[in-house]
Design an enzyme around this catalytic site. Structure first.
Site, PDB file in Angstrom:
ATOM      1  CE  LYS A 192      -3.959  -2.094   2.294  1.00  0.00           C
ATOM      2  NZ  LYS A 192      -5.150  -1.984   1.477  1.00  0.00           N
ATOM      3  CD  GLU A 226     -11.597  -5.708   6.626  1.00  0.00           C
ATOM      4  OE1 GLU A 226     -11.564  -5.817   5.398  1.00  0.00           O
ATOM      5  OE2 GLU A 226     -11.443  -6.662   7.403  1.00  0.00           O
ATOM      6  CG  HIS A 250      -2.829  -7.405   6.728  1.00  0.00           C
ATOM      7  ND1 HIS A 250      -2.000  -7.889   5.755  1.00  0.00           N
ATOM      8  CD2 HIS A 250      -4.074  -7.877   6.422  1.00  0.00           C
ATOM      9  CE1 HIS A 250      -2.719  -8.600   4.888  1.00  0.00           C
ATOM     10  NE2 HIS A 250      -3.958  -8.614   5.278  1.00  0.00           N
ATOM     11  CE  LYS A 348     -13.177 -10.018   7.698  1.00  0.00           C
ATOM     12  NZ  LYS A 348     -12.440  -9.119   6.801  1.00  0.00           N
TER      13      LYS A 348
HETATM   14  C1  BG6 Z   1      -7.084  -9.753   3.892  1.00  0.00           C
HETATM   15  C2  BG6 Z   1      -7.980 -10.411   4.883  1.00  0.00           C
HETATM   16  O1  BG6 Z   1      -5.763 -10.166   4.057  1.00  0.00           O
HETATM   17  O2  BG6 Z   1      -7.147  -8.343   4.057  1.00  0.00           O
HETATM   18  C3  BG6 Z   1      -9.413  -9.921   4.730  1.00  0.00           C
HETATM   19  O3  BG6 Z   1      -7.939 -11.814   4.702  1.00  0.00           O
HETATM   20  C4  BG6 Z   1      -9.460  -8.413   4.803  1.00  0.00           C
HETATM   21  O4  BG6 Z   1     -10.265 -10.486   5.713  1.00  0.00           O
HETATM   22  C5  BG6 Z   1      -8.439  -7.794   3.857  1.00  0.00           C
HETATM   23  O5  BG6 Z   1     -10.768  -8.003   4.455  1.00  0.00           O
HETATM   24  C6  BG6 Z   1      -8.338  -6.304   4.070  1.00  0.00           C
HETATM   25  O6  BG6 Z   1      -7.546  -5.758   3.055  1.00  0.00           O
HETATM   26  P1  BG6 Z   1      -7.758  -4.257   2.566  1.00  0.00           P
HETATM   27  O7  BG6 Z   1      -6.682  -4.038   1.575  1.00  0.00           O
HETATM   28  O8  BG6 Z   1      -9.145  -4.186   2.013  1.00  0.00           O
HETATM   29  O9  BG6 Z   1      -7.620  -3.421   3.803  1.00  0.00           O
END
Ligand code: BG6
Length: 498
Positions: A192, A226, A250, A348
């Site tokens: 990113k 999210e 992440h 989520k």
């Molecule tokens: C993924 C997860 O690695 O990253 C997902 O498995 C999550 O559950 C996603 O929704 C989030 O990625 P981004 O780029 O949308 O923040």
């Protein structure tokens, strides 16, 4: 096409001709992210003419049907992209399809061998958009069919296993076929734009380094919220949960980039050497501290943006104890960060989509303004990863104008949308090209993945030992109240944007 500029106005780094085999080509990741990313790179002129993009999946399907499917999904996921049919037609000349049961030892790999015949001199990328249980078997098959040429690379999607033990087994199995320097373990967060900028922000501005430590920093918050639910991925997600799905990879990567020492240079291994020191310095969370320092939550039904959404159990179709939210307090036990808490939370179906890092500095030692002037807020540096990418420094200022000394808390705002141009490549576009360019800096090394799992395993076993309950939270909120309590107990609060 032969552009040298992307539509961001930035320069394109040319890449050598390559072939890429996407295993799991009819799956969600390939159709939603990987193939559109390749199309965008092609459209920007970065994919050389002599490149093959080979989709491999179990379904028997003609090449034409595969191409139609890829395009149909692209149009669904990128409705705003009004690409002419000509672009798609030209791009689809790179697309090939192989029906293949990749895990089976006696499967017929001849279709794939034929597609790759006489192309041993090219860079060859095997992208495993597959469950981790298949990483070992697929690597073994690639080896058995002698497809691992000297220029071959393998890309592994996260998760690499579900705990330290399984991660080691996968790393061993893949390592029997590919040397470590040809293994690209993806964490797309590293691709990113704003995450890459963390290194630049920290290490190219002399302002930050002197204050980037426990003398001046009060605490750090990392939030990845999210609005989406587990949805169609619920059956996979249920085997994982927020801790494994988001924190192990992440969020720990973000923590590493915030906490690491300055590397001597920006070479891949120099950066990875510094990140692993952070992972090794993470204070273990034990059954004794887990109840106080961690929270598990699961969303029930609620509403997001005025729209009713079902609870997790309803999406899954049965009761489950898997967490869709977690918050925790971590410490990096080293000289720089001694005593500074790092609060992490991810979930989520939260009230808004927001990923950011907030560094809160200590309050001034001796406030000079009278209480009537207004509340003195701490200086905060907010690095917004998505959406509305940018960097804000929140400062106290004098409210301008007559009427005495009144205080105002305002942001110095670097908004990417206002400062740079509209579109910069998606994380997957960047990581895919980084694989081709052999730039390992955006990928996790074996020891990093294993160190991260080692720390996460401690939390998982603490949760098991304590039978830590999942607190429920309504979809469309900030998560369970226990999350607010976790930070409130320390006299702090979760940062909500100004
Ligand atoms: C993924 C997860 O690695 O990253 C997902 O498995 C999550 O559950 C996603 O929704 C989030 O990625 P981004 O780029 O949308 O923040």
């Amino acid at each position: 096409m032969n552009n040298t500029q992307t539509n961001t106005g930035s320069k394109l780094l040319p890449v050598e001709p390559f072939d890429i085999v996407v295993f799991g080509a009819t799956g969600d990741l390939a159709l939603r992210k990987l193939l559109p990313a390749l199309f965008h790179r092609w459209r920007d002129g970065q994919i050389p003419q002599d490149c093959k993009i080979i989709g491999a999946a179990r379904s028997a399907m003609s090449q034409a049907d595969f191409i139609a499917r890829v395009e149909e999904h692209y149009r669904t996921y990128f409705p705003e992209e009004k690409n002419g049919a000509d672009d798609w037609k030209a791009f689809s000349e790179h697309l090939h399809y192989c029906a293949l049961d990749v895990a089976s030892t006696d499967a017929d790999w001849s279709a794939l061998e034929t597609r790759l015949a006489d192309r041993d001199d090219k860079i060859r990328v095997f992208y495993l958009a597959l469950p981790p249980s298949l990483f070992g078997p697929v690597s073994a098959n690639i080896g058995a069919h002698k497809l691992n040429t000297p220029k071959a690379r393998i890309v592994l999607e996260k998760p690499i296993g579900h705990d330290l033990h399984s991660a080691r087994a996968i790393n061993d199995a893949v390592g029997r076929v590919f040397p470590e320097e040809s293994i690209f373990r993806i964490d797309h967060y590293l691709g990113k734009e704003t995450v890459q900028n963390l290194l630049i922000l920290r290490f190219t501005n002399s302002l930050f380094e002197p204050v980037w430590n426990s003398n001046v920093v009060d605490h750090v918050q990392i939030t990845v919220a999210e609005t989406v639910g587990a949805g169609e991925r619920a059956s996979y997600y249920d085997t994982s949960g927020a801790l494994r799905d988001m924190v192990q990879n992440h969020m720990l990567q973000l923590l590493c980039l915030v906490a690491m020492e300055p590397p001597n240079d920006f070479a891949a291994d120099t950066i990875r050497d510094e990140k692993i020191k952070v992972l090794r310095a993470l204070r273990p969370i034990t059954p004794k501290t887990a109840t106080r320092d961690t929270v598990r939550g699961q969303y029930r039904d609620g509403a997001i943006g005025g729209k009713a959404v079902p609870g997790y159990d309803d999406e899954l179709g049965r009761n489950s104890d898997t967490e869709t939210f977690t918050a925790l307090k971590a410490y990096v036990d080293n000289w720089r960060w001694s005593g500074v808490p790092f609060y992490l939370r991810t979930g989520k179906r939260m009230k808004e989509r927001r990923s950011e890092i907030m560094i809160q500095f200590k309050r001034v030692a001796h406030p000079l303004t009278a209480p009537e002037a207004g509340h003195l807020h701490p200086t905060r540096l907010v690095i917004r990863l998505q959406p509305d990418e940018g960097v804000k420094l929140l400062l106290m200022t004098k409210d301008p104008g007559p009427g005495g000394m009144r205080l105002r808390y305002v942001p110095l705002n670097l908004s990417y949308a206002d400062t740079f141009c509209a579109r910069y490549p998606d994380a997957y576009e960047r990581v895919l090209m980084a694989v081709v360019r052999n730039d390992l800096g955006l990928f996790m090394r074996r020891d990093e993945v294993e160190a991260a799992w080692g720390w996460i395993d401690g939390i998982l076993s603490a949760w098991n030992a304590d039978e830590m309950p999942c607190q429920s939270y309504a979809a469309g909120t900030d998560g369970p109240t226990q999350s607010a309590m976790l930070i409130d107990r320390d006299g702090r609060e979760w940062f909500d944007d100004l």
